[in-house]
Structures are given as structure tokens and as C-alpha cells.
Design a protein around this motif. Structure first.
Motif, PDB file in Angstrom:
ATOM      1  N   MET A   1       3.822   6.152  12.075  1.00 15.68           N
ATOM      2  CA  MET A   1       2.189   5.191  12.309  1.00 15.68           C
ATOM      3  C   MET A   1       2.785   4.282  11.913  1.00 15.68           C
ATOM      4  O   MET A   1       2.927   3.226  11.591  1.00 15.68           O
ATOM      5  CB  MET A   1       2.018   6.215  10.223  1.00 15.68           C
ATOM      6  N   ASP A   2       1.364   3.637  12.361  1.00 19.82           N
ATOM      7  CA  ASP A   2       0.229   2.702  12.583  1.00 19.82           C
ATOM      8  C   ASP A   2      -0.975   2.278  11.644  1.00 19.82           C
ATOM      9  O   ASP A   2      -1.395   1.375  11.822  1.00 19.82           O
ATOM     10  CB  ASP A   2       0.710   1.620  13.572  1.00 19.82           C
ATOM     11  N   GLY A   6      -2.405   1.879   5.027  1.00 18.19           N
ATOM     12  CA  GLY A   6      -1.393   2.438   4.291  1.00 18.19           C
ATOM     13  C   GLY A   6       0.110   2.479   4.728  1.00 18.19           C
ATOM     14  O   GLY A   6       0.787   0.839   5.001  1.00 18.19           O
ATOM     15  N   ARG A   7       1.618   2.844   4.593  1.00 16.76           N
ATOM     16  CA  ARG A   7       2.128   2.545   4.628  1.00 16.76           C
ATOM     17  C   ARG A   7       2.205   2.994   6.446  1.00 16.76           C
ATOM     18  O   ARG A   7       2.547   3.983   6.952  1.00 16.76           O
ATOM     19  CB  ARG A   7       3.101   3.713   3.833  1.00 16.76           C
ATOM     20  N   GLY A  46       6.886  -0.173   0.415  1.00 18.72           N
ATOM     21  CA  GLY A  46       5.391   0.246   0.765  1.00 18.72           C
ATOM     22  C   GLY A  46       5.109  -0.458   0.632  1.00 18.72           C
ATOM     23  O   GLY A  46       3.880  -1.165   1.390  1.00 18.72           O
ATOM     24  N   LEU A  47       4.493  -0.956  -0.980  1.00 19.07           N
ATOM     25  CA  LEU A  47       3.227  -1.970  -1.118  1.00 19.07           C
ATOM     26  C   LEU A  47       3.663  -3.641  -0.460  1.00 19.07           C
ATOM     27  O   LEU A  47       4.535  -4.504  -0.572  1.00 19.07           O
ATOM     28  CB  LEU A  47       3.574  -2.172  -2.874  1.00 19.07           C
ATOM     29  N   ALA A  82       1.555   2.790  -1.792  1.00 19.49           N
ATOM     30  CA  ALA A  82       2.889   3.562  -2.373  1.00 19.49           C
ATOM     31  C   ALA A  82       2.810   4.756  -2.799  1.00 19.49           C
ATOM     32  O   ALA A  82       2.883   4.883  -4.296  1.00 19.49           O
ATOM     33  CB  ALA A  82       3.198   2.006  -2.997  1.00 19.49           C
ATOM     34  N   PRO A  83       1.879   5.502  -2.805  1.00 19.11           N
ATOM     35  CA  PRO A  83       1.504   6.682  -2.663  1.00 19.11           C
ATOM     36  C   PRO A  83       2.235   7.594  -3.802  1.00 19.11           C
ATOM     37  O   PRO A  83       2.273   8.616  -4.716  1.00 19.11           O
ATOM     38  CB  PRO A  83       1.063   7.637  -1.935  1.00 19.11           C
ATOM     39  N   ASP A  84       3.612   7.458  -4.134  1.00 20.81           N
ATOM     40  CA  ASP A  84       4.812   8.255  -4.460  1.00 20.81           C
ATOM     41  C   ASP A  84       5.649   7.965  -5.692  1.00 20.81           C
ATOM     42  O   ASP A  84       6.311   8.032  -6.016  1.00 20.81           O
ATOM     43  CB  ASP A  84       5.595   8.590  -3.841  1.00 20.81           C
ATOM     44  N   VAL A  85       4.937   6.651  -5.883  1.00 21.64           N
ATOM     45  CA  VAL A  85       5.035   5.147  -7.434  1.00 21.64           C
ATOM     46  C   VAL A  85       3.920   5.374  -8.562  1.00 21.64           C
ATOM     47  O   VAL A  85       3.436   6.020  -8.305  1.00 21.64           O
ATOM     48  CB  VAL A  85       5.557   4.005  -6.937  1.00 21.64           C
TER      49      VAL A  85
END
Length: 421
Positions: A1-2, A6-7, A46-47, A82-85
Motif C-alpha cells: 500500500m502506498d 493512510g498506512r 502507523g501514526l 492508526a485505525p485499530d487503536v
């Protein structure tokens, strides 16, 4: 992914990293970590933003969802990157006022991690900030009020007032030094990370070649810096953790100084050191350029410098001690009549970096004399070899290298002969 917003890495990569850190936590008996380093927060969540100038902290429990504390205005960035935090945002300002709901300050507790003092010390009252208040609340909500917590005391980005406020606000926790627990995991790059380091190395090569091409008698240092930045961004890089170093004879000895408003003169030395950056991964490179003509001793000095670098590179392989790599470098100088000349290291670990450093906060983890650090596959280093004021001429070479299963691989590739412009 680039996707820039996002991540970059997939979820499995982040889960692998967290699991490895958690294994280290288990070995240390830690229930949670409180992490302040922007490099380590990026590594684990990923932040990737510039908001770390204000307090941001990551609570990584031994089990369960990580908690990220930032200013509330960073909500959209955290959502996308960082959608999973669990994100806890705090408002600017300080609340409550002293006397309203001020925490009890225990004068026997300090940043010495609980070492008792002979007499009570007088200290300024630390008004609890919103960041402290929300972090304390988050720790309590996560059931960590009486836990064993490793705190990132060595981070440049954890101010005294924040650390003191949090530890006083959770007085029943057993606070421990986090030390290098996360860094020891991060120092080994995965194949996906190495792909970014290689991309950064290609950018570094372009930056260096552009700098060399721009140099010459009468050229102002700022023109060289402009060429570096132009190449950096046109090749797809982003802002590095450290400003490229462009120094000439007048400020050559300023170790971490960079360009000034001066024109290069006949006979000047031009020192160039820089790092391309791809998704916060860095690949430094350095060269020395003679302006106008090649001094008679230049080739001999460059040969010694290059031979020393190659001796160090030939020593690099999994299982070797970092101190042995340095000794291989020093041995070439000793054989060349330069036993009086030594350096504090001949390289250091690199990877994720945020300003003000491309090697992470604090003193770099170096290839130093007597270092017992054992090299492992996936480590990357800024390998350095230089002779300045040695008595046998001046030379400087540095490159990014990777520790592979079979030894050392150079990732940057600009020529290592004598350079004259």
C-alpha cells in the motif's frame, strides 16, 4: 500500500511488531508500556505526522487494544493512519486549577524511579496538563492503575512535567524503565521495511550526485542545498529527520552544522552528508569533494579511507560483535601509520527517524570500540570512514549497508574515488 494519507504496511506487519514487543514485555514482567518516541509510536501504530511536538503517548498493554493519547485535533490523522487503536484526544490547556483537584505530590518519588531521598526536596508545583489527566484516566480505564508499567524515560519527547504528572497520578503502579525494549525489536527490519530503505538509498544517491554536480568554484552553499532538496522531492522522497549537511572549509569542523551563505573558493573542501527518506526510513550517504583541484595527498588518504570502510564491511555479518567491526576499521588506519587517529564509532544503526534525527532520538547505537552488540540479519547501518586533519590528507566516505545472511550489502552506490569539482 502506498496511500499517502493512510498506512503503508498491512495489519499483519503491525501485529507482528506488537507481538514481538509484547514478548519482551513478558520477559521483563511488564503489564504495559507507556511509549513517547515518535519513531516507536509510528513503528507500532502507523501514526506518521508532525504533531509529536506536543505530548503524544502510546499505551501498549500486554493484551488488548493499544491506546493512543494525542491532542484532540489529531483525530482525523489517527483515524486514517492508526485505525485499530483506541484514540484519546485531549484539549489544549491545563485543568483543573491548583487547589481545585490537584494531585498529591509525594516528595520521595522522583524521576530516579523511586529511589528514596534523605530529606524532602523543594520542587515547583506541576499543574496537571490535559495530556497528563487523560493519560491517567486511560491507564485507569484499562485496568492498569496497579500494574507494572514500563515508561519511556529515555525519550527526548517525554518532558519531566508529563512523566512526573502521570506517575504521581497513578501512584499505585510499579513504574519501571522501559529502556530499549521497543528499539531492540525495531532495529531488525522486515523485508517490507528493507524495501523502503532501498528506496531511500536510491533517493540518497540522486541527492548526492546532484550536490556534487552543483558544486564548483564560486558556487554558493545554498545552491548546493537547493539541488539536494530538488532531487530529494523529485525522486519521491519526503523530508528527512536531519537537515542535509553541506559544509565547506570555513565551517568544516562544525560537526552538526550545515550550509551558510558563502561561496566555494579554489582549494576548499566540501563536506556532504545527507539521507534520502522514504516513509520515514532513511539511508544516509556522505562524500568529500575538493574544489578546484586535487591535492597531491588526496588519493593516498582516500585509499586508506576506502580500505578501512571495506575492512569494516567485510567484517559485518550476523553474529559478529559491533566492537569487532570498529577494530577492523581501526586496524587499517594503524597499518597505515595512523594509530594516533581514532573515531568514536565507524557507523551507527539507522531506520525510522523523525526530526531532529535520522537515527531515532538520543545517542545513536554505534559500531563502537568494545561494543558487545551482536549484529543480526536485517540490521541497517550508516557505515562511516573519514580522515580529517589526520596528517596524511583528508577523506570522507559513508554509505548505508544492510546485514544480510551472507554478510554486508551496500545500498548506496555513488563512486568512492577522489571527487573534484
Amino acid at each position: 500500500m502506498d496511500n499517502i494519507s493512510g498506512r503503508y504496511f498491512d495489519d499483519a506487519e503491525y501485529q507482528r511488531r506488537r507481538q514481538q514487543v509484547r514478548e519482551g514485555m513478558t520477559a521483563r514482567g511488564l503489564d504495559a508500556c507507556l511509549i513517547a518516541s515518535p519513531e516507536n509510536i509510528y513503528y507500532l501504530t502507523g501514526l506518521d505526522h508532525q504533531g509529536y511536538f506536543a505530548c503524544q503517548l502510546l499505551i501498549l498493554p500486554s493484551d488488548g487494544q493499544p491506546v493512543l493519547i494525542t491532542r484532540a485535533m489529531e483525530k482525523a490523522t489517527v483515524r486514517d493512519q492508526a485505525p485499530d487503536v483506541l484514540h484519546v484526544g485531549y484539549a489544549d490547556g491545563t485543568e483543573p486549577a491548583p487547589g481545585d483537584a490537584a494531585p498529591v505530590i509525594d516528595d520521595t518519588w522522583s524521576l530516579t524511579m523511586g529511589t528514596p531521598t534523605r530529606e524532602p526536596r523543594r520542587r515547583p508545583y506541576l499543574m496537571p496538563s490535559a495530556a497528563v489527566r487523560e493519560t491517567v484516566r486511560a491507564l485507569e480505564d484499562a485496568g492498569l492503575a496497579k500494574a507494572v508499567i514500563g515508561i519511556d524515560m529515555n525519550s527526548t519527547f517525554l518532558p519531566y512535567s508529563i512523566a512526573e504528572g502521570i506517575m504521581n497520578g497513578v501512584p499505585d503502579a510499579d513504574w519501571q524503565q522501559l529502556e530499549s525494549l521497543v528499539d531492540d525489536v525495531r532495529v531488525l527490519q522486515s523485508p517490507a521495511e528493507l524495501e523502503l530503505t532501498r528506496r531511500a538509498a536510491a533517493i540518497s544517491d540522486s541527492m548526492m550526485l546532484s550536490a556534487i554536480a552543483a558544486a564548483g568554484v564560486g558556487i554558493n552553499d545554498r545552491e548546493i542545498m537547493a539541488a539536494i532538496y530538488d532531487a530529494m522531492f523529485r525522486r519521491g522522497g519526503t523530508y528527512p529527520g536531519f537537515v542535509p549537511l553541506v559544509r565547506s572549509t570555513g565551517n568544516l569542523a562544525h560537526e552538526h552544522g550545515t550550509w551558510e551563505d558563502r561561496a566555494l573558493q579554489q582549494g576548499d573542501l566540501l563536506f556532504l552528508e545527507m539521507a534520502g527518506c522514504a516513509r520515514r526510513y532513511h539511508a544516509p550517504i556522505g562524500r568529500l569533494v575538493f574544489i578546484g583541484h586535487e591535492p597531491p595527498e588526496a588519493k593516498q588518504a582516500n585509499d586508506i579511507c576506502r580500505d578501512a570502510m571495506m575492512a569494516a564491511a567485510d567484517t559485518i555479518r550476523p553474529g559478529v560483535l559491533a566492537g569487532d567491526v570498529y577494530e577492523a576499521w581501526q586496524a587499517v588506519l594503524d597499518r597505515s601509520g595512523l594509530s594516533h587517529y581514532s573515531r568514536h564509532h565507524c557507523g551507527y544503526s539507522i531506520g525510522i527517524g523523525y526530526p531532529p534525527s535520522w537515527s531515532g532520538s538520543g545517542v545513536p547505537v554505534g559500531l563502537r570500540r568494545n561494543s558487545q552488540m551482536r549484529l543480526r540479519e536485517g540490521m541497517t547501518f550508516h557505515l562511516m570512514s573519514w580522515l580529517l586533519g589526520s596528517g596524511q590528507g583528508d577523506a570522507f566516505l559513508s554509505d548505508t549497508v544492510e546485514v544480510t545472511p551472507h554478510g554486508c550489502e551496500f545500498l548506496t552506490s555513488v563512486g568512492r574515488g577522489v571527487l573534484v569539482r
